[in-house]
Design a protein around this motif. Structure first.
Motif, mmCIF file in Angstrom:
data_model
loop_
_atom_site.group_PDB
_atom_site.id
_atom_site.type_symbol
_atom_site.label_atom_id
_atom_site.label_comp_id
_atom_site.label_asym_id
_atom_site.label_seq_id
_atom_site.Cartn_x
_atom_site.Cartn_y
_atom_site.Cartn_z
ATOM 1 N N GLN A 27 35.660 62.404 6.482
ATOM 2 C CA GLN A 27 36.339 63.219 7.484
ATOM 3 C C GLN A 27 35.467 63.301 8.725
ATOM 4 O O GLN A 27 34.247 63.143 8.651
ATOM 5 C CB GLN A 27 36.617 64.617 6.947
ATOM 6 N N ASN A 35 40.037 65.546 10.493
ATOM 7 C CA ASN A 35 40.884 64.381 10.200
ATOM 8 C C ASN A 35 40.269 63.644 9.010
ATOM 9 O O ASN A 35 39.048 63.474 8.942
ATOM 10 C CB ASN A 35 40.943 63.434 11.403
ATOM 11 N N TYR A 65 39.810 60.245 6.645
ATOM 12 C CA TYR A 65 39.881 58.781 6.638
ATOM 13 C C TYR A 65 39.817 58.337 5.182
ATOM 14 O O TYR A 65 39.027 58.871 4.403
ATOM 15 C CB TYR A 65 38.710 58.171 7.418
ATOM 16 N N SER A 112 40.059 54.832 2.533
ATOM 17 C CA SER A 112 40.043 53.370 2.442
ATOM 18 C C SER A 112 40.725 52.890 1.170
ATOM 19 O O SER A 112 40.734 53.595 0.161
ATOM 20 C CB SER A 112 38.601 52.874 2.432
ATOM 21 N N VAL A 126 42.255 50.951 6.161
ATOM 22 C CA VAL A 126 41.715 52.302 6.348
ATOM 23 C C VAL A 126 42.827 53.160 6.945
ATOM 24 O O VAL A 126 43.389 52.826 7.996
ATOM 25 C CB VAL A 126 40.489 52.313 7.285
ATOM 26 N N LYS A 183 44.328 57.074 8.183
ATOM 27 C CA LYS A 183 43.840 58.309 8.811
ATOM 28 C C LYS A 183 44.915 59.385 8.689
ATOM 29 O O LYS A 183 46.087 59.129 8.939
ATOM 30 C CB LYS A 183 43.521 58.056 10.289
ATOM 31 N N TRP A 195 49.976 60.757 8.084
ATOM 32 C CA TRP A 195 49.095 59.616 7.799
ATOM 33 C C TRP A 195 49.520 58.416 8.625
ATOM 34 O O TRP A 195 50.709 58.187 8.816
ATOM 35 C CB TRP A 195 49.191 59.228 6.323
ATOM 36 N N LEU A 208 44.713 53.313 10.402
ATOM 37 C CA LEU A 208 43.703 53.247 11.461
ATOM 38 C C LEU A 208 43.384 51.783 11.757
ATOM 39 O O LEU A 208 43.403 51.362 12.908
ATOM 40 C CB LEU A 208 42.419 53.981 11.032
ATOM 41 N N LEU A 264 32.968 55.155 12.697
ATOM 42 C CA LEU A 264 33.291 55.169 11.269
ATOM 43 C C LEU A 264 32.676 53.919 10.635
ATOM 44 O O LEU A 264 32.795 52.827 11.189
ATOM 45 C CB LEU A 264 34.814 55.148 11.111
#
Ligand SMILES: [Ca+2]
Ligand SMILES: [Ca+2]
Ligand SMILES: [Ca+2]
Length: 377
Positions: free
Chosen positions: A53, A58, A60, A62, A75, A77, A85, A88, A114
């Protein structure tokens, strides 16, 4: 079985009997920690894995998408304000394998980017794995993806602490005659990989690698898995905790006042209660580590205050039998993360990998690709 856990089993059995019409999966643990469904994804996320996060809350997430390869690793977000959602980015394709496989990921507050582990091990065992930097603009849009670290075997978990990146590499593939699988933890200064890619040394030379920090040893259990260091957590003092996927060996390495690390110390090894350490996280409020057990469909805890008193810190938070996860029960939990919702309530979000391996509780790669949530308050 200890008395408390026995009581939990009894409670869980009674609850299960009462709910038998709609809940047949066996559960162990306090009902107030029963995992609920946080998010069900479609096929776009067919192997949920990492969670992190940013400062705004927010999330993230994977997914290497190893089960349905027709979807690229991705990935996702989740917008904190709207709860929506979106994609990303897709994982950057490796020139060696032509696929991208985002696994463990971490938002770096120090540079605002990130980072994710690109786990290429199941596509190539020839050092194809990498750590990728997703460079974001001030609005959080992706500008580009670049390679921060390469020559990794199985890049798995990633954390940051005071200008350094810490990663686990699950396989060293040393081919030891005693059957012990070696894995380890690396420490790479962010400054070293800012303008160029850092390449780890080949594993036969791992002890000479300036970025190598400590090793794990895995004696395979009945399920025959020799995989090493997987999950990694760092406390606010910079102490490391990590464990092996193949046997649930759980270690710590303490940070000294000069910023160097003491040798890794084995904290806990009990294959009956903790046979598999996947992703782990640090719970600062409760001063504990929370560990995902992919094999038992369980979440365990490690009480740091008890450890400091010389006592065993191990505890059990939740466990359930094989389940598709449709209603939020664990389905091969691989990564926990503590997160505050918009009301400020503390939640534990858990990604469910749901990709069967020999000897695990999870028996089927089903169509429910899920994140679970547990209320911690
Ligand atoms: Ca993992
Ligand atoms: Ca399943
Ligand atoms: Ca599932």
């Amino acid at each position: 079985m200890n008395a408390l856990f026995g009581k939990c089993v009894l409670c869980a059995m009674m609850a299960t009997m009462a709910d038998s019409l709609f809940a047949k999966t066996a559960t162990w643990g306090d009902e107030k920690y029963r995992p609920k469904l946080f998010k069900r994804f479609g096929s776009l996320v067919n192997v949920p894995d990492g969670l992190t996060q940013d400062a705004a809350g927010n999330i993230y997430h994977s997914a290497p998408n190893l089960v349905d390869n027709s979807y690229p690793g991705v990935v996702m977000k989740r917008d904190f304000r709207t709860g929506r959602w979106s994609v990303l980015c897709a994982g950057l394709r490796s020139p060696k394998t032509n696929v991208g496989r985002p696994m463990g990921l971490e938002f770096c507050r120090e540079d605002g980017n990130l980072y994710y582990c690109d786990n290429q091990y199941f596509d190539s065992k020839d050092y194809a794995s990498r750590v990728m930097r997703v460079v974001l603009d001030t609005k959080g849009e992706v500008l580009r993806i670049e390679t921060a670290v390469d020559n990794v075997k199985l890049a798995n978990a990633i954390r940051f602490y005071k200008g350094d990146m810490f990663i686990t590499d699950t396989y060293f593939d040393l081919g030891r005659k005693d059957g012990i699988g070696v894995g380890g933890v690396y420490r790479i200064p962010l400054a070293a990989c800012k303008d160029k890619t850092v390449s780890l040394l080949p594993k036969p030379d791992y002890k000479k690698d300036p970025y190598f920090l400590c090793a794990t040893e895995t004696k395979p259990l009945e399920r025959g898995d020799d995989s090493g260091a997987d999950g990694l957590a760092i406390t606010k003092e910079g102490h490391l905790y990590f464990g092996t996927f193949g046997s649930g060996r759980f270690y710590t390495a303490k940070r000294k006042s000069d910023g160097s690390y003491e040798p890794a110390k084995l904290l806990f090894e009990d294959p009956k209660r903790f046979p598999c350490c996947d992703g782990i996280c640090y719970d600062e409020v409760a001063n504990r580590i929370i560990m995902s057990d992919s094999c038992l469909n369980a979440l365990h805890t490690w009480d740091i205050a008890k450890e400091e008193k010389g006592e065993c810190g191990f505890g059990e938070l939740w466990r359930n039998g094989d389940d598709n996860g449709a209603h939020g029960l664990l389905d091969q939990p691989c990564e926990p993360m503590i997160w505050k919702d918009r009301k400020g309530n503390r939640k534990l979000i858990i990604a469910n990998f749901d990709m069967t391996l020999p000897g695990l509780t999870n028996k089927k790669n089903d169509a429910y690709h899920t994140l679970s949530v547990i209320d911690l308050d």
